[in-house]
Design a protein around this motif. Structure first.
Motif, short mmCIF file in Angstrom:
data_model
loop_
_atom_site.label_atom_id
_atom_site.label_comp_id
_atom_site.label_asym_id
_atom_site.label_seq_id
_atom_site.Cartn_x
_atom_site.Cartn_y
_atom_site.Cartn_z
N ALA A 36 0.85 -1.19 0.00
CA ALA A 36 0.00 0.00 0.00
C ALA A 36 0.88 1.24 0.00
O ALA A 36 2.01 1.22 0.49
N GLY A 37 0.38 2.33 -0.56
CA GLY A 37 1.11 3.59 -0.52
C GLY A 37 2.19 3.75 -1.57
O GLY A 37 3.04 4.63 -1.45
N MET A 38 2.17 2.93 -2.63
CA MET A 38 3.15 3.08 -3.69
C MET A 38 2.81 4.31 -4.54
O MET A 38 1.65 4.71 -4.65
N LYS A 39 3.82 4.93 -5.16
CA LYS A 39 3.59 6.15 -5.93
C LYS A 39 2.71 5.91 -7.14
O LYS A 39 1.92 6.76 -7.53
N ASN A 40 2.88 4.75 -7.78
CA ASN A 40 1.99 4.38 -8.88
C ASN A 40 0.87 3.52 -8.30
O ASN A 40 1.12 2.40 -7.85
N PRO A 41 -0.37 4.01 -8.29
CA PRO A 41 -1.46 3.27 -7.64
C PRO A 41 -1.96 2.07 -8.45
O PRO A 41 -2.71 1.25 -7.93
N GLU A 42 -1.56 1.97 -9.73
CA GLU A 42 -2.05 0.85 -10.56
C GLU A 42 -1.23 -0.40 -10.31
O GLU A 42 0.00 -0.37 -10.31
N LEU A 43 -1.92 -1.51 -10.09
CA LEU A 43 -1.26 -2.80 -9.84
C LEU A 43 -1.80 -3.83 -10.81
O LEU A 43 -3.01 -4.05 -10.90
N GLN A 44 -0.90 -4.45 -11.54
CA GLN A 44 -1.26 -5.58 -12.40
C GLN A 44 -1.07 -6.87 -11.61
O GLN A 44 -0.03 -7.07 -10.98
N VAL A 45 -2.07 -7.75 -11.63
CA VAL A 45 -1.94 -9.08 -11.03
C VAL A 45 -2.23 -10.11 -12.13
O VAL A 45 -3.31 -10.11 -12.71
N LEU A 46 -1.25 -10.95 -12.40
CA LEU A 46 -1.39 -12.00 -13.41
C LEU A 46 -1.78 -13.29 -12.73
O LEU A 46 -1.11 -13.73 -11.79
N LEU A 47 -2.86 -13.89 -13.18
CA LEU A 47 -3.36 -15.15 -12.63
C LEU A 47 -3.22 -16.23 -13.68
O LEU A 47 -3.59 -16.04 -14.85
N TYR A 48 -2.71 -17.39 -13.26
CA TYR A 48 -2.50 -18.52 -14.17
C TYR A 48 -3.11 -19.77 -13.55
O TYR A 48 -2.78 -20.15 -12.43
N TRP A 293 16.13 -13.70 -31.19
CA TRP A 293 16.38 -14.39 -29.92
C TRP A 293 17.88 -14.62 -29.71
O TRP A 293 18.62 -14.86 -30.66
N PHE A 294 18.31 -14.59 -28.46
CA PHE A 294 19.70 -14.90 -28.13
C PHE A 294 20.03 -16.35 -28.48
O PHE A 294 21.10 -16.66 -28.95
N SER A 295 19.12 -17.23 -28.16
CA SER A 295 19.25 -18.64 -28.51
C SER A 295 17.86 -19.26 -28.50
O SER A 295 16.90 -18.64 -28.04
N GLN A 296 17.75 -20.48 -29.00
CA GLN A 296 16.45 -21.13 -29.04
C GLN A 296 15.91 -21.39 -27.64
O GLN A 296 14.70 -21.46 -27.45
N ALA A 297 16.81 -21.47 -26.65
CA ALA A 297 16.40 -21.72 -25.27
C ALA A 297 16.03 -20.44 -24.53
O ALA A 297 15.64 -20.49 -23.37
N MET A 298 16.15 -19.27 -25.21
CA MET A 298 15.87 -17.98 -24.58
C MET A 298 14.86 -17.19 -25.40
O MET A 298 15.22 -16.32 -26.20
N PRO A 299 13.57 -17.47 -25.25
CA PRO A 299 12.53 -16.75 -26.00
C PRO A 299 12.58 -15.25 -25.72
O PRO A 299 12.76 -14.83 -24.58
N ASP A 300 12.40 -14.46 -26.75
CA ASP A 300 12.57 -13.02 -26.69
C ASP A 300 11.24 -12.32 -26.40
O ASP A 300 10.30 -12.41 -27.18
N PHE A 301 11.18 -11.62 -25.26
CA PHE A 301 9.94 -10.93 -24.88
C PHE A 301 9.59 -9.81 -25.86
O PHE A 301 10.46 -9.06 -26.32
N ASN A 302 8.30 -9.67 -26.15
CA ASN A 302 7.78 -8.54 -26.91
C ASN A 302 7.40 -7.45 -25.92
O ASN A 302 6.28 -7.43 -25.40
N GLN A 303 8.32 -6.54 -25.68
CA GLN A 303 8.09 -5.51 -24.67
C GLN A 303 7.17 -4.39 -25.14
O GLN A 303 6.82 -3.51 -24.37
N ARG A 304 6.75 -4.45 -26.42
CA ARG A 304 5.76 -3.49 -26.91
C ARG A 304 4.35 -3.88 -26.48
O ARG A 304 3.43 -3.06 -26.57
N ALA A 309 5.28 -5.41 -20.66
CA ALA A 309 6.06 -4.30 -20.10
C ALA A 309 5.73 -4.07 -18.63
O ALA A 309 6.63 -3.92 -17.79
N THR A 310 4.45 -4.07 -18.30
CA THR A 310 4.05 -3.85 -16.91
C THR A 310 4.52 -4.99 -16.02
O THR A 310 4.98 -4.75 -14.89
N TYR A 311 4.40 -6.22 -16.51
CA TYR A 311 4.87 -7.39 -15.73
C TYR A 311 6.35 -7.24 -15.37
O TYR A 311 6.74 -7.44 -14.21
N LEU A 312 7.18 -6.86 -16.33
CA LEU A 312 8.61 -6.75 -16.09
C LEU A 312 8.96 -5.56 -15.21
O LEU A 312 9.78 -5.67 -14.29
N ILE A 313 8.32 -4.41 -15.47
CA ILE A 313 8.60 -3.22 -14.66
C ILE A 313 8.22 -3.45 -13.20
O ILE A 313 8.96 -3.11 -12.28
#
Length: 347
Positions: A36-48, A293-304, A309-313
């Motif tokens: 609580a009390g973070m400067k950015n009030p928006e929170l993303q919650v990813l459910l799987y 991709w860096f390699s086949q074992a390292m899938p490249d994120f689409n940060q657009r 982007a929100t998940y990583l930030i």
């Protein structure tokens, strides 16, 4: 007839008049908690969880607003956005209802530490000591092999295998580093790398919110940071936003194909870092350099993708707030999306 009537009365006494719900299975919640009390009030919650996209979503809190519910191509995901601008520290329920299935997921907004915004960063005046945790010192042999993790081999004679280093080993050598004049410890990635081989280096993350258990626990990492601070040293984390490991659940069961570049299909990067600054380079050259991709074992994120982007930030902010780290070294910065990286820096 009398027996049936008595049976119904018994059910009402046991369960009341509410329907009996089966549970909806949830495998991951990210981030695992927030503040609580973070400067950015928006929170993303990813459910799987299995086939959760059709569930109705509500929350039990009176001072948190359910701002947006986002479905993905994959029915195993729901992404919700909450407005916490008026929220106090609390534990509330995220409620998923799907026919006769219902699950209440407890979610905690913690109280921020009074000095949470006053963590000192590192600068050119610091002496950084780079540590690859698996290669530094083995302070706790009991965590060398974790049952269920894919790479279950420790062999100090094999340069490609794990060697057993961990947080305890780093703690035991803090006086040594302080005596060298070190002011900041820079750690290669410490998050979970549950890969089949080559997991020692840490650059193929499979869970961004979980420390690799062969190093210790999240709590033990936080304790390591506290101990470093007590000795006048800072801690810098390596973070990897360009790509993850192909054993990451986000890739193995993609929320949608646009979470990864080239729709989740392997295309090799050119490794040309000058291309991005070359005014004469073709759009194709730039795309291969950044989106490849860096390699086949390292899938490249689409940060657009705004959800990516929100998940990583949020993950960066989570580790700063949770562990009190003093800085971040962002891996493969030239290969990531420039606008997203600028937004990350500002956040």
């Amino acid at each position: 007839m009398k027996k049936n009537f008595l049976f119904v009365i018994l059910l009402v006494l046991l369960f009341g008049c509410s329907p009996v719900y089966a549970a909806i299975s949830i495998k991951k919640v990210a981030p695992t908690f927030w503040w609580a009390g973070m400067k950015n009030p928006e929170l993303q919650v990813l459910l799987y969880g299995e086939d959760i996209a059709s569930a109705e979503v509500s929350i039990s809190s009176r001072d948190i607003t359910l701002q947006e519910v986002v479905k993905q191509e994959n029915p195993n995901y729901l992404i919700i956005y909450l407005n916490t601008s008026e929220a106090t520290p609390q534990t509330f329920n995220i409620i998923l209802k799907q026919g006769k299935k219902q699950t209440a997921i407890p979610y905690e907004l913690k109280q921020r530490k009074p000095d949470a915004s006053e963590v000192e960063g590192f600068d050119s005046g610091d002496v950084l000591y780079l540590i690859m945790p698996d290669r530094f010192a083995n302070g706790d042999p009991s965590n060398d092999i974790i049952p269920g993790m894919l790479e279950a081999r420790v062999d100090r004679n094999d340069a490609f295998a794990r060697h057993g280093g961990d947080f305890k080993g780093i703690e035991k050598h803090m006086d040594y580093m302080a005596d060298l004049g070190v002011t900041s410890i820079w750690l290669n990635p410490i998050q979970e790398n549950d890969m089949k081989e080559g997991s020692y280096h840490g650059y193929a993350i499979t869970d961004y919110y979980q420390v690799d258990r062969r190093f210790g626990s999240n709590e033990e990492f936080r304790n390591l940071v506290d101990q470093a601070h007590a000795k006048g040293m800072k801690v810098v984390m390596d973070m990897i936003f360009n790509h993850c490991g192909d054993e990451n659940y986000l890739y193995k069961d993609m929320p949608s194909k646009d979470w990864f570049n080239f729709k989740g299909n392997y295309v090799q990067t050119s490794f040309k870092t000058a291309t991005q600054l070359d005014p004469y380079a073709s759009d194709y050259e730039k795309k291969i350099a950044v989106d490849g991709w860096f390699s086949q074992a390292m899938p490249d994120f689409n940060q657009r993708n705004r959800h990516v982007a929100t998940y990583l930030i949020q993950n960066s902010i989570w580790w700063i707030e949770y562990a009190g780290i003093n800085g971040i070294r962002q891996d493969t910065h030239p290969y990531a999306d420039f606008d997203m990286m600028a937004h990350w820096c500002k956040a």
